[in-house]
Design a protein around this motif. Structure first.
Motif, PDB file in Angstrom:
ATOM      1  N   TYR A 118      78.641 -28.458  28.939  1.00 50.24           N
ATOM      2  CA  TYR A 118      77.154 -28.173  29.450  1.00 50.24           C
ATOM      3  C   TYR A 118      76.120 -28.229  28.033  1.00 50.24           C
ATOM      4  O   TYR A 118      76.727 -27.719  27.676  1.00 50.24           O
ATOM      5  N   LEU A 119      75.640 -29.318  29.507  1.00 48.53           N
ATOM      6  CA  LEU A 119      74.206 -29.093  27.478  1.00 48.53           C
ATOM      7  C   LEU A 119      72.954 -28.453  27.950  1.00 48.53           C
ATOM      8  O   LEU A 119      72.498 -28.987  28.883  1.00 48.53           O
ATOM      9  N   LEU A 120      72.508 -27.846  27.274  1.00 53.63           N
ATOM     10  CA  LEU A 120      71.482 -26.662  27.607  1.00 53.63           C
ATOM     11  C   LEU A 120      70.773 -26.628  26.563  1.00 53.63           C
ATOM     12  O   LEU A 120      70.917 -26.820  25.291  1.00 53.63           O
ATOM     13  N   LYS A 121      68.869 -26.142  27.484  1.00 51.61           N
ATOM     14  CA  LYS A 121      68.052 -26.231  25.871  1.00 51.61           C
ATOM     15  C   LYS A 121      67.940 -24.853  26.004  1.00 51.61           C
ATOM     16  O   LYS A 121      67.244 -23.967  27.457  1.00 51.61           O
ATOM     17  N   ALA A 122      66.949 -24.028  25.279  1.00 49.26           N
ATOM     18  CA  ALA A 122      66.954 -22.853  24.915  1.00 49.26           C
ATOM     19  C   ALA A 122      65.226 -23.608  24.034  1.00 49.26           C
ATOM     20  O   ALA A 122      65.112 -23.950  22.879  1.00 49.26           O
ATOM     21  N   GLN A 123      63.951 -22.328  24.888  1.00 51.71           N
ATOM     22  CA  GLN A 123      63.100 -22.270  24.175  1.00 51.71           C
ATOM     23  C   GLN A 123      62.565 -20.426  23.809  1.00 51.71           C
ATOM     24  O   GLN A 123      63.054 -20.156  25.195  1.00 51.71           O
ATOM     25  N   ALA A 124      62.045 -20.239  22.820  1.00 48.69           N
ATOM     26  CA  ALA A 124      61.490 -18.491  23.393  1.00 48.69           C
ATOM     27  C   ALA A 124      59.820 -19.002  23.246  1.00 48.69           C
ATOM     28  O   ALA A 124      58.994 -19.988  22.384  1.00 48.69           O
ATOM     29  N   TRP A 125      58.541 -17.966  23.767  1.00 49.26           N
ATOM     30  CA  TRP A 125      57.316 -18.568  24.607  1.00 49.26           C
ATOM     31  C   TRP A 125      57.149 -16.888  24.269  1.00 49.26           C
ATOM     32  O   TRP A 125      57.773 -15.513  24.231  1.00 49.26           O
ATOM     33  N   PHE A 139      71.779 -26.887  22.904  1.00 56.03           N
ATOM     34  CA  PHE A 139      73.088 -25.453  22.510  1.00 56.03           C
ATOM     35  C   PHE A 139      74.255 -26.397  23.681  1.00 56.03           C
ATOM     36  O   PHE A 139      73.480 -26.416  24.730  1.00 56.03           O
ATOM     37  N   ILE A 140      75.327 -26.032  23.014  1.00 54.58           N
ATOM     38  CA  ILE A 140      76.711 -26.626  24.459  1.00 54.58           C
ATOM     39  C   ILE A 140      77.844 -26.040  24.101  1.00 54.58           C
ATOM     40  O   ILE A 140      77.759 -24.559  23.527  1.00 54.58           O
ATOM     41  N   VAL A 141      78.241 -25.161  25.888  1.00 49.58           N
ATOM     42  CA  VAL A 141      79.045 -24.582  26.249  1.00 49.58           C
ATOM     43  C   VAL A 141      80.033 -25.932  26.847  1.00 49.58           C
ATOM     44  O   VAL A 141      80.038 -26.112  27.484  1.00 49.58           O
ATOM     45  N   LYS A 142      81.290 -25.717  25.902  1.00 48.44           N
ATOM     46  CA  LYS A 142      82.369 -26.419  26.487  1.00 48.44           C
ATOM     47  C   LYS A 142      83.338 -24.963  26.553  1.00 48.44           C
ATOM     48  O   LYS A 142      83.503 -23.624  26.794  1.00 48.44           O
ATOM     49  N   ILE A 143      84.196 -25.520  28.018  1.00 49.38           N
ATOM     50  CA  ILE A 143      85.374 -24.970  29.152  1.00 49.38           C
ATOM     51  C   ILE A 143      86.471 -25.060  28.154  1.00 49.38           C
ATOM     52  O   ILE A 143      86.958 -26.855  28.421  1.00 49.38           O
ATOM     53  N   GLN A 144      86.875 -24.410  27.986  1.00 50.84           N
ATOM     54  CA  GLN A 144      88.214 -23.619  27.452  1.00 50.84           C
ATOM     55  C   GLN A 144      89.034 -24.219  28.338  1.00 50.84           C
ATOM     56  O   GLN A 144      89.446 -23.163  29.603  1.00 50.84           O
ATOM     57  N   ASP A 145      90.227 -24.917  28.413  1.00 47.83           N
ATOM     58  CA  ASP A 145      91.418 -25.656  29.327  1.00 47.83           C
ATOM     59  C   ASP A 145      92.644 -24.485  29.755  1.00 47.83           C
ATOM     60  O   ASP A 145      92.642 -23.475  28.809  1.00 47.83           O
ATOM     61  N   ILE A 146      93.172 -24.140  30.550  1.00 43.21           N
ATOM     62  CA  ILE A 146      94.078 -23.104  30.767  1.00 43.21           C
ATOM     63  C   ILE A 146      95.030 -24.424  31.476  1.00 43.21           C
ATOM     64  O   ILE A 146      94.749 -25.013  32.101  1.00 43.21           O
ATOM     65  N   ASN A 147      96.102 -23.379  31.819  1.00 40.42           N
ATOM     66  CA  ASN A 147      97.391 -25.087  32.554  1.00 40.42           C
ATOM     67  C   ASN A 147      97.398 -24.045  34.220  1.00 40.42           C
ATOM     68  O   ASN A 147      97.814 -23.193  34.354  1.00 40.42           O
ATOM     69  N   ASP A 148      95.843 -25.349  34.681  1.00 38.93           N
ATOM     70  CA  ASP A 148      95.673 -24.853  36.023  1.00 38.93           C
ATOM     71  C   ASP A 148      95.977 -25.933  36.953  1.00 38.93           C
ATOM     72  O   ASP A 148      96.035 -25.644  37.976  1.00 38.93           O
TER      73      ASP A 148
END
Length: 797
Positions: A118-125, A139-148
C-alpha cells in the motif's frame, strides 16, 4: 499454541526489532545533522520525518487492530500541538493513524494475494494555525507472505491420449500447478508433484510434473481408459505443506496389433437364377479387434469356379464384403459355385508385423435356385419387310420360343392386342407363323410395331415377349395429282406465249429413285386454241397462252384438263382440271377484278320503304307468336304446372272446417256414387273451391280394342283409364312419363265394389280377402300383399 501462531509471533518480533533499528538509525542521523549544523557545514536540510517503509504479516486474526508503526516529526515537542494526517491507499478504511502520537494500525484483515503493498502519504500540521509544518511525504506498507494458499491446477481435470503398447518413459502430459503465495519468500510457493492413483501404469516427475508411462504392453483391447490422480504440494513437499490434486483421464488409442479373422470357415448362400446382374448375393465380414482405420478391410476372390460369375466389393464402412452377381445365372447350366475369399487389413503398422499375418481366408458356397422362367425367343427382336401388295393370308415370318426350364413345356403364341389395334396380323398359336389378315397400305401406315407373346401351357402366368417390327415396302399404286394450284387467272391484256401458272404434282408413293412426273394436256384439250402446256422435265410444268385478246364479256372461265403420269411401274396416271379465270389487270399485271360485270345497288332507301319493311316484319312476328300460343293451348296437358302435379284433387278454402259436424264442405254421397254428383249438384254457397275435379266433366269413351267390352257408361273406370291411356299414346305432345291420377270416387261398375274405408265403421268383423283371387290378374299383386294368393293355380298371363 498452533504452529501458525508461532510463525506469526516470530514475524512480529522481527518487525519490532526492525522498527527499533530504524528509530535508532533516525536518532543517529538526527544527532549527526545537529553536529554538522553547529560546525557550519553547508548541507541540504533533511526532512524531519522518521520513516521509510513498514512491514506487516498478512492474515492477522487478532481482536485488536494490528500495530504497523509510528510516525514522528522533529518539530513534535510532545505538547500535542502537532496533528498527523494519513492519506493514500486504504487510508481511513484499512489503515488508521493516531493524529496525536502518529501510531499507525491496520483495522482490516490483510491478504497479500489480494494486494501486496500500500502506498500511503503523511503530513504534520499545526493544530493552532491549521497549516502544514512539513511537505507531504510517501511511505510504503508491504504485506509479508505466509503459506496460506495451496497449489492449484487451473485446467483440470485433464484429458490425454497415447497409443496402446507405448514403451516405458513415453510422455503422456505435462501438468503445472500454481501457488498464490510469494515465491521469493521461503518455500511457500515451491511445489513438488506426486501420483496418488495410477501406479504401476504411470508415474510423474516431482519437479516438472511430466506424467510418463511406467508399464509396457498396455493393450487397448484389454483396457482403454485410465484415471490417475496427481498431487501438487508446496513447502517443497515437506510435512505441513499445503496440497492440491487433479484427475488425468488417459485414453489408449488403437494401433493395428490384431489380425482379422472370419467367424466361419464355410459360408452357405443361395440366389435365384432370375436375379439380375449386380444383385447382392450376401455379405461376409472378417472381424478385427482393432477399430477405425486399423479395422478396415479389403476383400478379394482369390480362387474358385465362380471367379468369373461373381464379384466382391467392400461396403462404405470398409468392414463388410458384398458378394454380387457379375454374369447372368442359369440353373440349368450350373447349379452351384465355390468362392475362396480373402479379407486383409488395408493399414498395416510395421512395428507389429510380428503379430500377423493380417489377413484371413474363408470359403463361400453359392447355390443357384431354380425358378419357373418365361419362354425365351430365339431372337431378341425381329425385323421384317412386307410388300404392301401382299395378299391376305401371306405368311411373312415365323417366330420361335422355348421354355428354358428343364421341363420344356409347350408354348402357345399370341399377339398383344394393344400393339395391333387395326388387327392387320394373325399368328398361329402353335407354330408362331405370322400372316396378314387385312390388306396393307404403306401410304396409310408404313410401320407396324407389334409384340408377340409366348405363354407356357402348364403355367399361363409365364409369358415371354418379343418385339416384331414390320416395315411395309412401297408399291406404285397411287396416281399423281396437282399439288394445290387448281385455279389460275389470265389478264385480258395477256399476249400469246405468256406464262400464267406453274403447276407441280404430288404422289403418296415413295419410289427408290425418287419421284418423276410427266405432264401433258388431256387428249380432248390437246389442240385447244387458248392454252398450251410445257413439261419442264423437273417435275414442274408451265401453262402458257396461245393467243391474245382475252375478254371477260366473251368468256370469263376456262377449264383446262391436265394429264399427269409417274415414272414407276406399273405406271399410274391421273387427270386434274385447272380453272383459269379471265381478269382485269393493271399495267403491272396485278388482278383488279375477275367478274364479268359489276352491279351497283342504290346507296340508300327512302324512309317510306324502310317503314314498310319494318311493318311487314312486325306483322309476321305477331302472327308467328299467335300461332305458337294457339298450339300450346290446344296441346296443354291436364297437369298444368308443378302446383297442379299432385296425386290427389286438393280443394283449398279460406276458412277452417267444422270437423265431423261440417257437412257443407263436400258431398260425401258424390264420393260414393258419381251419378249423384250430377243430379244433386249441391255446393257450398259461401265459398267456391279454387280447383274442381276434372274427372266429373271428362266424357268416358269406349275403347275398341280387340276383346274389350264396354260397360256401365261413365261409371266404367276401366274404360275411362284405357281411353286416357290411348289418348296419351297417340298424343305426340304428351310427356314421356307415366301419369298416375287418383280420383275422389269409385266406379259402380267395378267388380271389387267400394274399397273405401268411409263406410267401414259400421262393421267390427275382420275382413276376408280370399275373394281377391277371383278378380283376375289385375288384383294379383294386391292378393300377394294380403297373403291370400293361391299358389296351386297356374298363371293366367
Amino acid at each position: 499454541m498452533p504452529r501458525g501462531m508461532n510463525t506469526f509471533a516470530r514475524h512480529c518480533m522481527s518487525l519490532a526489532l526492525l522498527t527499533l533499528l530504524c528509530e535508532a538509525q533516525g536518532r543517529m542521523d538526527k544527532a549527526r545533522s545537529q553536529e554538522e549544523s553547529r560546525a557550519g557545514l553547508l548541507r541540504r536540510v533533511k526532512r524531519g520525518w522518521v520513516w521509510n517503509q513498514f512491514f506487516v504479516l498478512e492474515e492477522y486474526t487478532g481482536l485488536e487492530p494490528l500495530y504497523i508503526g509510528k510516525l514522528h516529526s522533529d518539530m513534535d515537542l510532545g505538547d500535542g500541538s502537532i496533528k498527523y494526517i494519513l492519506s493514500g491507499d486504504g487510508a481511513g478504511t484499512t489503515f488508521t493513524i493516531d493524529d496525536s502520537t502518529g501510531d499507525i494500525h491496520a483495522i482490516k484483515r490483510l491478504d497479500r494475494e489480494v494486494k501486496a503493498q500500500y502506498l500511503l502519504k503523511a503530513q504534520a500540521w499545526n493544530r493552532q494555525t491549521d497549516r502544514p509544518l512539513e511537505p507531504e511525504s510517501q511511505f510504503i506498507v508491504k504485506i509479508q507472505d505466509i503459506n496460506d494458499n495451496e497449489p492449484k491446477f487451473q485446467d483440470g481435470p485433464y484429458q490425454a491420449t497415447i497409443p496402446e503398447m507405448s514403451t516405458i518413459g513415453t510422455e503422456v502430459i505435462r501438468l503445472t500447478a500454481t501457488d498464490a503465495d510469494d515465491p521469493t519468500y521461503g518455500n511457500s510457493a515451491r511445489v513438488v508433484y506426486s501420483i496418488l492413483q495410477g501406479q504401476p501404469y504411470f508415474s510423474v516427475e516431482p519437479k516438472t510434473g511430466e506424467v510418463r508411462v511406467s508399464l509396457a504392453g498396455m493393450d487397448r483391447e484389454v483396457r482403454e481408459i485410465y484415471s490417475i490422480i496427481i498431487q501438487a504440494k508446496d513447502m517443497g513437499g515437506q510435512l505441513g505443506g499445503l496440497a492440491g490434486t487433479t484427475v488425468v483421464n488417459i485414453t489408449l488409442s488403437d494401433v493395428n496389433d490384431n489380425p482379422p479373422m472370419f467367424d466361419q470357415k464355410l459360408y452357405q448362400m443361395s440366389v435365384l437364377e432370375s436375379a439380375p446382374v449386380g444383385s447382392v448375393v450376401g455379405r461376409i465380414r472378417a472381424k478385427d479387434r482393432d477399430i477405425g482405420i486399423n479395422a478396415e478391410m479389403r476383400y478379394s476372390i482369390i480362387d474358385g469356379d465362380g471367379r468369373d460369375t461373381f464379384d466382391i466389393s467392400t461396403d462404405p464402412t470398409n468392414l463388410f464384403g458384398i458378394i454380387t452377381i457379375k454374369k447372368p445365372l442359369n440353373f440349368e447350366s450350373k447349379a452351384s459355385y465355390t468362392l475362396k475369399i480373402e479379407g486383409a487389413n488395408t493399414h498395416l503398422d510395421h512395428r507389429f508385423l510380428d503379430k500377423g499375418p493380417f489377413s484371413h481366408v474363408t470359403i463361400v458356397h453359392v447355390s443357384v435356385e431354380d425358378i419357373d422362367e418365361p419362354p425365351e425367343f430365339s431372337s431378341a427382336a425381329y425385323y421384317i419387310e412386307v410388300s404392301e401388295e401382299a395378299e391376305i393370308g401371306t405368311v411373312f415370318t415365323t417366330v420361335s420360343a422355348r421354355d428354358p426350364d428343364a421341363s420344356n413345356n409347350s408354348i402357345r403364341y399370341s399377339i398383344e392386342m394393344t400393339t395391333d389395334l387395326g388387327k392387320y396380323f394373325y399368328i398361329d398359336i402353335t407354330s408362331g407363323a405370322l400372316m396378314t389378315v387385312l390388306a396393307l397400305d404403306r401410304e396409310e401406315l408404313s410401320w407396324h410395331n407389334i409384340t408377340v407373346l409366348a405363354m407356357e401351357m402348364s403355367n399361363p402366368s409365364m409369358i415371354g415377349s418379343v418385339s416384331v417390327a414390320v416395315k411395309i415396302l412401297d408399291v406404285n399404286d397411287n396416281p399423281p395429282s396437282l399439288t394445290h394450284y387448281f385455279e389460275a387467272f389470265v389478264c385480258e391484256s395477256a399476249k400469246a406465249g405468256q406464262l400464267i401458272q406453274t403447276v407441280t404434282a404430288i404422289d403418296p408413293d415413295d419410289p427408290l429413285g425418287g419421284q418423276h412426273f410427266y405432264y401433258s394436256l388431256a387428249p380432248e384439250a390437246a389442240n385447244n386454241p387458248n392454252f398450251t402446256l410445257r413439261d419442264n422435265q423437273d417435275n414442274t410444268a408451265w401453262i402458257l397462252t396461245r393467243r391474245g385478246g382475252w375478254s371477260q364479256q366473251d368468256q370469263s372461265v376456262y377449264y383446262l384438263p391436265i394429264f399427269i403420269s409417274d415414272g414407276e411401274l406399273p405406271v399410274q396416271t391421273s387427270t386434274s382440271t385447272l380453272t383459269i379465270r379471265v381478269c382485269s389487270c393493271d399495267v403491272e399485271g396485278n388482278v383488279m377484278s375477275c367478274n364479268a360485270e359489276a352491279y351497283h345497288l342504290p346507296a340508300s332507301l327512302s324512309r317510306g320503304a324502310l317503314i314498310a319493311i319494318l311493318a311487314c316484319i312486325f306483322v309476321m312476328l305477331v302472327m308467328i307468336l299467335l300461332m305458337l300460343s294457339l298450339r300450346s293451348h290446344r296441346k296443354r296437358p291436364y297437369l298444368h304446372d308443378e302446383e297442379d302435379n299432385v296425386h290427389e284433387n286438393i280443394v283449398r278454402y279460406d276458412d277452417e272446417g267444422g270437423g265431423e259436424e261440417d257437412t257443407e264442405a263436400f258431398d260425401i254421397a258424390a264420393m260414393w256414387n258419381p251419378h249423384e254428383a250430377h243430379l244433386v249438384g249441391k255446393q257450398r254457397q259461401d265459398m267456391l273451391p279454387e280447383i274442381e275435379s276434372l274427372s266429373r266433366y271428362v266424357p268416358l269413351a269406349c275403347v275398341g280394342w280387340p276383346g274389350s267390352v264396354c260397360v256401365g257408361g261413365d261409371s266404367n273406370v276401366q274404360g275411362y283409364v284405357l281411353s286416357k291411356l290411348l289418348e296419351a299414346d297417340l298424343d305426340p305432345c304428351a310427356p314421356p312419363y307415366d301419369s298416375l291420377q287418383t280420383y275422389a270416387y269409385e266406379g259402380e261398375g267395378s267388380v271389387a265394389e267400394s274399397l273405401s274405408s268411409l263406410q267401414s265403421g259400421c262393421s267390427n268383423t275382420d275382413h276376408e280377402y280370399d275373394y281377391l283371387n277371383d278378380w283376375g290378374p289385375r288384383f294379383k299383386k294386391l292378393a300377394e300383399m294380403y297373403g291370400v294368393l293361391e299358389t296351386n293355380n297356374p298363371p293366367m298371363w
